[in-house]
Scaffold this motif. Structure first.
Motif: not given
Length: 156
Positions: A117-118, A120-121, A124-125, A127-128, A132
């Motif tokens: 999760i970190t 992926m954040g 792009s926040i 497209q988070l 996920l």
């Protein structure tokens, strides 16, 4: 607790494999509700995708999260039930038993999920949610496929 009670009741009428497939389908449906298809289009804008009927809004997000959480939480109890039936007797005794192994693997998986999760954040926040949800859908479909093709090994 109501979901676990319902699964306990259904376990008297259905075998574990059928319950697992049904609960994975519920979890996959919830995860599919979280995929924001409006972000796959060419008209990218900075804000939220208002005006698109297929974008993820608050009600769709809440329904998807509830279905996803309930489906996967209940599937975890079915998986542990299957594990208790197919585990060799040598792993059912002692300190390093199957319960300890399952708990350790679960803890490791949750830690890896937090790292994922970190990362992926950081990618792009904006497209988070899709970053996920799309891999989760693929993993769910892969789990469903495995339980269908190799389910005869799980039936005891």
């Amino acid at each position: 607790i109501p979901i676990s009670t319902t699964v306990g009741f259904l376990s008297h009428h259905y075998n574990d494999r059928q319950l697992l497939v049904g609960l994975l389908c519920i979890g996959t449906l919830g995860t599919l509700l979280l995929v924001d298809f409006s972000d796959f289009g060419n008209d990218y804008k900075d804000g939220y995708n208002d005006g698109y009927w297929y974008s993820v809004g608050p009600s769709r997000y809440v329904c998807g999260i509830i279905l996803e959480f309930c489906g996967y939480q209940a599937a975890q109890s079915v998986v542990l039930s299957i594990l208790s039936k197919v585990v060799p007797l040598s792993l059912a005794k002692g300190t390093f038993n199957s319960g300890f192994i399952a708990t350790s693997i679960t803890t490791l998986a949750r830690a890896n999920g937090d790292v994922f999760i970190t990362i992926m954040g950081l990618v792009s926040i904006r497209q988070l949610l899709n970053l996920l949800a799309v891999p989760s859908v693929l993993l769910s479909l892969f789990s469903l496929m495995l339980s269908q093709f190799h389910g005869h090994k799980l039936s005891v």
